[in-house]
Write a protein that holds these residues in place. Structure first.
Motif, PDB file in Angstrom:
ATOM      1  N   MET A   1       0.853  -1.175   0.000  1.00  0.00           N
ATOM      2  CA  MET A   1       0.000   0.000   0.000  1.00  0.00           C
ATOM      3  C   MET A   1       0.893   1.230   0.000  1.00  0.00           C
ATOM      4  O   MET A   1       1.818   1.338   0.801  1.00  0.00           O
ATOM      5  N   MET A   2       0.630   2.165  -0.907  1.00  0.00           N
ATOM      6  CA  MET A   2       1.323   3.437  -0.923  1.00  0.00           C
ATOM      7  C   MET A   2       0.285   4.552  -0.821  1.00  0.00           C
ATOM      8  O   MET A   2      -0.597   4.669  -1.669  1.00  0.00           O
ATOM      9  N   VAL A   3       0.392   5.341   0.243  1.00  0.00           N
ATOM     10  CA  VAL A   3      -0.516   6.457   0.474  1.00  0.00           C
ATOM     11  C   VAL A   3       0.299   7.734   0.380  1.00  0.00           C
ATOM     12  O   VAL A   3       1.355   7.851   1.003  1.00  0.00           O
ATOM     13  N   THR A   4      -0.175   8.681  -0.407  1.00  0.00           N
ATOM     14  CA  THR A   4       0.500   9.969  -0.534  1.00  0.00           C
ATOM     15  C   THR A   4      -0.440  11.077  -0.093  1.00  0.00           C
ATOM     16  O   THR A   4      -1.660  10.948  -0.197  1.00  0.00           O
ATOM     17  N   ALA A   5       0.157  12.157   0.418  1.00  0.00           N
ATOM     18  CA  ALA A   5      -0.635  13.295   0.874  1.00  0.00           C
ATOM     19  C   ALA A   5       0.096  14.582   0.538  1.00  0.00           C
ATOM     20  O   ALA A   5       1.328  14.630   0.498  1.00  0.00           O
ATOM     21  N   ARG A   6      -0.692  15.628   0.304  1.00  0.00           N
ATOM     22  CA  ARG A   6      -0.122  16.962   0.112  1.00  0.00           C
ATOM     23  C   ARG A   6      -0.980  17.959   0.880  1.00  0.00           C
ATOM     24  O   ARG A   6      -2.207  17.898   0.857  1.00  0.00           O
ATOM     25  N   ARG A   7      -0.293  18.855   1.571  1.00  0.00           N
ATOM     26  CA  ARG A   7      -1.000  19.858   2.374  1.00  0.00           C
ATOM     27  C   ARG A   7      -1.646  20.877   1.444  1.00  0.00           C
ATOM     28  O   ARG A   7      -1.018  21.362   0.510  1.00  0.00           O
ATOM     29  N   VAL A   8      -2.915  21.181   1.700  1.00  0.00           N
ATOM     30  CA  VAL A   8      -3.622  22.148   0.868  1.00  0.00           C
ATOM     31  C   VAL A   8      -4.024  23.393   1.647  1.00  0.00           C
ATOM     32  O   VAL A   8      -4.315  24.427   1.045  1.00  0.00           O
ATOM     33  N   GLU A   9      -4.018  23.304   2.982  1.00  0.00           N
ATOM     34  CA  GLU A   9      -4.395  24.454   3.794  1.00  0.00           C
ATOM     35  C   GLU A   9      -3.828  24.278   5.193  1.00  0.00           C
ATOM     36  O   GLU A   9      -3.841  23.186   5.748  1.00  0.00           O
ATOM     37  N   ALA A  10      -3.330  25.375   5.749  1.00  0.00           N
ATOM     38  CA  ALA A  10      -2.810  25.342   7.112  1.00  0.00           C
ATOM     39  C   ALA A  10      -3.308  26.577   7.846  1.00  0.00           C
ATOM     40  O   ALA A  10      -2.602  27.576   7.970  1.00  0.00           O
ATOM     41  N   ALA A  11      -4.539  26.523   8.309  1.00  0.00           N
ATOM     42  CA  ALA A  11      -5.133  27.619   9.069  1.00  0.00           C
ATOM     43  C   ALA A  11      -4.834  27.426  10.552  1.00  0.00           C
ATOM     44  O   ALA A  11      -4.300  26.385  10.957  1.00  0.00           O
ATOM     45  N   ALA A  12      -5.195  28.397  11.359  1.00  0.00           N
ATOM     46  CA  ALA A  12      -4.918  28.322  12.802  1.00  0.00           C
ATOM     47  C   ALA A  12      -5.652  27.156  13.465  1.00  0.00           C
ATOM     48  O   ALA A  12      -5.127  26.541  14.378  1.00  0.00           O
ATOM     49  N   GLY A  13      -6.845  26.834  13.000  1.00  0.00           N
ATOM     50  CA  GLY A  13      -7.646  25.809  13.655  1.00  0.00           C
ATOM     51  C   GLY A  13      -7.601  24.432  13.032  1.00  0.00           C
ATOM     52  O   GLY A  13      -8.101  23.479  13.616  1.00  0.00           O
ATOM     53  N   VAL A  15      -5.391  21.823   9.823  1.00  0.00           N
ATOM     54  CA  VAL A  15      -4.473  21.610   8.703  1.00  0.00           C
ATOM     55  C   VAL A  15      -5.129  20.559   7.816  1.00  0.00           C
ATOM     56  O   VAL A  15      -5.525  19.501   8.294  1.00  0.00           O
ATOM     57  N   ARG A  16      -5.263  20.878   6.534  1.00  0.00           N
ATOM     58  CA  ARG A  16      -5.956  19.977   5.610  1.00  0.00           C
ATOM     59  C   ARG A  16      -4.984  19.411   4.585  1.00  0.00           C
ATOM     60  O   ARG A  16      -4.140  20.125   4.066  1.00  0.00           O
ATOM     61  N   TYR A  17      -5.175  18.123   4.318  1.00  0.00           N
ATOM     62  CA  TYR A  17      -4.377  17.414   3.321  1.00  0.00           C
ATOM     63  C   TYR A  17      -5.299  16.713   2.341  1.00  0.00           C
ATOM     64  O   TYR A  17      -6.332  16.164   2.742  1.00  0.00           O
ATOM     65  N   GLU A  18      -4.917  16.716   1.069  1.00  0.00           N
ATOM     66  CA  GLU A  18      -5.510  15.808   0.099  1.00  0.00           C
ATOM     67  C   GLU A  18      -4.654  14.558   0.150  1.00  0.00           C
ATOM     68  O   GLU A  18      -3.422  14.652   0.222  1.00  0.00           O
ATOM     69  N   PHE A  19      -5.278  13.393   0.116  1.00  0.00           N
ATOM     70  CA  PHE A  19      -4.500  12.159   0.165  1.00  0.00           C
ATOM     71  C   PHE A  19      -5.211  11.056  -0.595  1.00  0.00           C
ATOM     72  O   PHE A  19      -6.393  11.167  -0.920  1.00  0.00           O
ATOM     73  N   GLY A  20      -4.471  10.003  -0.861  1.00  0.00           N
ATOM     74  CA  GLY A  20      -5.051   8.850  -1.537  1.00  0.00           C
ATOM     75  C   GLY A  20      -3.996   7.809  -1.849  1.00  0.00           C
ATOM     76  O   GLY A  20      -2.817   7.975  -1.537  1.00  0.00           O
ATOM     77  N   LEU A  21      -4.432   6.750  -2.466  1.00  0.00           N
ATOM     78  CA  LEU A  21      -3.547   5.657  -2.849  1.00  0.00           C
ATOM     79  C   LEU A  21      -2.916   5.951  -4.200  1.00  0.00           C
ATOM     80  O   LEU A  21      -3.601   6.425  -5.121  1.00  0.00           O
ATOM     81  N   ASP A  22      -1.622   5.704  -4.310  1.00  0.00           N
ATOM     82  CA  ASP A  22      -0.912   5.813  -5.589  1.00  0.00           C
ATOM     83  C   ASP A  22      -1.105   7.161  -6.278  1.00  0.00           C
ATOM     84  O   ASP A  22      -1.441   7.233  -7.451  1.00  0.00           O
ATOM     85  N   ASP A  23      -0.890   8.243  -5.564  1.00  0.00           N
ATOM     86  CA  ASP A  23      -0.982   9.613  -6.102  1.00  0.00           C
ATOM     87  C   ASP A  23      -2.377  10.005  -6.590  1.00  0.00           C
ATOM     88  O   ASP A  23      -2.513  10.933  -7.385  1.00  0.00           O
ATOM     89  N   ARG A  24      -3.393   9.316  -6.147  1.00  0.00           N
ATOM     90  CA  ARG A  24      -4.774   9.738  -6.432  1.00  0.00           C
ATOM     91  C   ARG A  24      -5.247  10.518  -5.217  1.00  0.00           C
ATOM     92  O   ARG A  24      -5.653   9.945  -4.224  1.00  0.00           O
ATOM     93  N   PHE A  25      -5.175  11.824  -5.276  1.00  0.00           N
ATOM     94  CA  PHE A  25      -5.547  12.678  -4.146  1.00  0.00           C
ATOM     95  C   PHE A  25      -7.064  12.882  -4.152  1.00  0.00           C
ATOM     96  O   PHE A  25      -7.557  13.953  -4.477  1.00  0.00           O
ATOM     97  N   ASP A  26      -7.790  11.836  -3.770  1.00  0.00           N
ATOM     98  CA  ASP A  26      -9.245  11.863  -3.875  1.00  0.00           C
ATOM     99  C   ASP A  26      -9.959  11.953  -2.523  1.00  0.00           C
ATOM    100  O   ASP A  26     -11.181  11.871  -2.469  1.00  0.00           O
ATOM    101  N   ARG A  27      -9.194  12.146  -1.441  1.00  0.00           N
ATOM    102  CA  ARG A  27      -9.801  12.240  -0.112  1.00  0.00           C
ATOM    103  C   ARG A  27      -9.178  13.411   0.641  1.00  0.00           C
ATOM    104  O   ARG A  27      -8.095  13.866   0.305  1.00  0.00           O
TER     105      ARG A  27
END
Length: 74
Positions: A1-13, A15-27
């Motif tokens: 299993m390979m899970v990748t994530a990228r940060r999309v927002e870092a507010a004070a309250g 931190v949001r990441y898009e993530f998914g399996l095999d570079d599919r940032f679908d969650r």
């Protein structure tokens, strides 16, 4: 299993990441920077979500910053 994530927002309250399996940032993963509680937008906190959340929190504890990208491979 390979899970990748990228940060999309870092507010004070939150931190949001898009993530998914095999570079599919679908969650979306949201981490509360004060409590380090993690949740997913679709409500399915499965093994992929747990694995990447754990890696992100571990990196934060090590460096004091939330990483812009993260990879978990097993």
């Amino acid at each position: 299993m390979m899970v990748t994530a990228r940060r999309v927002e870092a507010a004070a309250g939150e931190v949001r990441y898009e993530f998914g399996l095999d570079d599919r940032f679908d969650r979306i993963l949201t981490i509360d920077p004060h409590t380090l509680d993690a949740r997913v937008e679709d409500g399915d906190f499965n093994s992929a979500a747990g694995a990447i959340a754990s890696k992100i929190v571990k990196a934060w504890r090590s460096s004091g910053e939330f990483p812009t990208k993260m990879l978990f491979a097993s």
